[in-house]
Design a protein around this motif. Structure first.
Motif, short mmCIF file in Angstrom:
data_model
loop_
_atom_site.label_atom_id
_atom_site.label_comp_id
_atom_site.label_asym_id
_atom_site.label_seq_id
_atom_site.Cartn_x
_atom_site.Cartn_y
_atom_site.Cartn_z
N PHE A 1 0.84 -1.20 0.00
CA PHE A 1 0.00 0.00 0.00
C PHE A 1 0.87 1.26 0.00
N GLY A 2 1.98 1.21 0.71
CA GLY A 2 2.91 2.35 0.73
C GLY A 2 3.46 2.64 -0.66
N ILE A 3 3.81 1.61 -1.40
CA ILE A 3 4.29 1.79 -2.77
C ILE A 3 3.19 2.38 -3.65
N ALA A 4 1.98 1.85 -3.50
CA ALA A 4 0.85 2.37 -4.29
C ALA A 4 0.58 3.83 -3.94
N LEU A 5 0.63 4.17 -2.66
CA LEU A 5 0.40 5.55 -2.25
C LEU A 5 1.50 6.47 -2.78
N ALA A 6 2.73 6.00 -2.80
CA ALA A 6 3.83 6.81 -3.36
C ALA A 6 3.62 7.04 -4.85
N ALA A 7 3.14 6.03 -5.56
CA ALA A 7 2.86 6.20 -6.99
C ALA A 7 1.73 7.20 -7.21
N ILE A 8 0.69 7.12 -6.40
CA ILE A 8 -0.41 8.08 -6.50
C ILE A 8 0.09 9.48 -6.19
N TYR B 1 8.63 15.17 -7.23
CA TYR B 1 9.21 13.93 -7.74
C TYR B 1 10.13 13.21 -6.75
N VAL B 2 10.96 13.92 -6.04
CA VAL B 2 11.96 13.27 -5.19
C VAL B 2 11.32 12.65 -3.95
N LEU B 3 10.47 13.37 -3.25
CA LEU B 3 9.87 12.81 -2.03
C LEU B 3 9.05 11.55 -2.30
N PRO B 4 8.17 11.54 -3.31
CA PRO B 4 7.45 10.28 -3.57
C PRO B 4 8.39 9.15 -4.00
N SER B 5 9.44 9.48 -4.74
CA SER B 5 10.40 8.45 -5.16
C SER B 5 11.11 7.85 -3.96
N LEU B 6 11.52 8.71 -3.03
CA LEU B 6 12.18 8.22 -1.82
C LEU B 6 11.23 7.34 -1.00
N ALA B 7 9.98 7.75 -0.92
CA ALA B 7 9.00 6.93 -0.20
C ALA B 7 8.83 5.57 -0.87
N ALA B 8 8.75 5.55 -2.18
CA ALA B 8 8.59 4.28 -2.91
C ALA B 8 9.82 3.39 -2.70
N ILE B 9 11.00 3.98 -2.73
CA ILE B 9 12.23 3.20 -2.50
C ILE B 9 12.22 2.62 -1.09
N MET B 10 11.84 3.43 -0.10
CA MET B 10 11.77 2.95 1.28
C MET B 10 10.82 1.76 1.38
N TRP B 11 9.63 1.87 0.78
CA TRP B 11 8.66 0.80 0.85
C TRP B 11 9.15 -0.45 0.11
N ALA B 12 9.82 -0.26 -1.01
CA ALA B 12 10.35 -1.41 -1.75
C ALA B 12 11.40 -2.15 -0.93
N VAL B 13 12.28 -1.40 -0.27
CA VAL B 13 13.29 -2.02 0.57
C VAL B 13 12.63 -2.75 1.74
N LEU B 14 11.66 -2.11 2.39
CA LEU B 14 10.96 -2.76 3.50
C LEU B 14 10.21 -3.99 3.03
#
Length: 136
Positions: free
Chosen positions: A66-73, A119-132
């Motif tokens: 869900f975190g990855i999906a929210l970052a994409a949104i 662009y940067v903040l959502p990308s960082l969030a998506a990376i964090m969620w992918a790593v987790l």
């Protein structure tokens, strides 16, 4: 003479409306970013709480997805709003010469704040969620 004054008054009123619209759009961008950042933070708290609550990592994985999906949104909404705001800024610059002069004088070198937020903040969030997601 009265028509000229009336026309000038209407142009000034239109410029004021355009300026207010620009201020409103800036406010909306920051409010959207704050809302989505808070949502990401709440998901991170839920993720850590769920992970620490038991041995089954599946609920934490669902939260990470869900975190990855929210970052994409977040990135999509930010991108659409950024494009709209850029068009609005160009319009404001064409109508209000002082705004155009100030932007030309103060144009930042390198990346400005808006693309970082969009662009940067959502990308960082998506990376964090992918790593987790990978480590659970």
């Amino acid at each position: 003479m009265e028509n000229r004054t009336s026309g000038e008054t209407e142009r000034q009123a239109a410029a004021n409306r355009l300026w207010q619209h620009g201020l409103h759009e800036d406010n909306v961008r920051y409010q959207q970013g704050n809302l989505l950042l808070v949502a990401q933070s709440l998901l991170a708290v839920a993720y850590s709480t769920t992970l620490n609550a038991g041995d089954d990592p599946r609920p934490a994985r669902v939260i990470a997805a869900f975190g990855i999906a929210l970052a994409a949104i977040w990135a999509y909404v930010g991108h659409r709003h950024f494009r709209y705001s850029a068009a609005l800024r160009r319009r404001i610059a064409s109508v209000i010469p002082e705004y155009a002069e100030t932007r030309a004088t103060c144009q930042p070198r390198g990346m400005s704040t808006a693309p970082v937020l969009v662009y940067v903040l959502p990308s960082l969030a998506a990376i964090m969620w992918a790593v987790l997601l990978l480590i659970t």
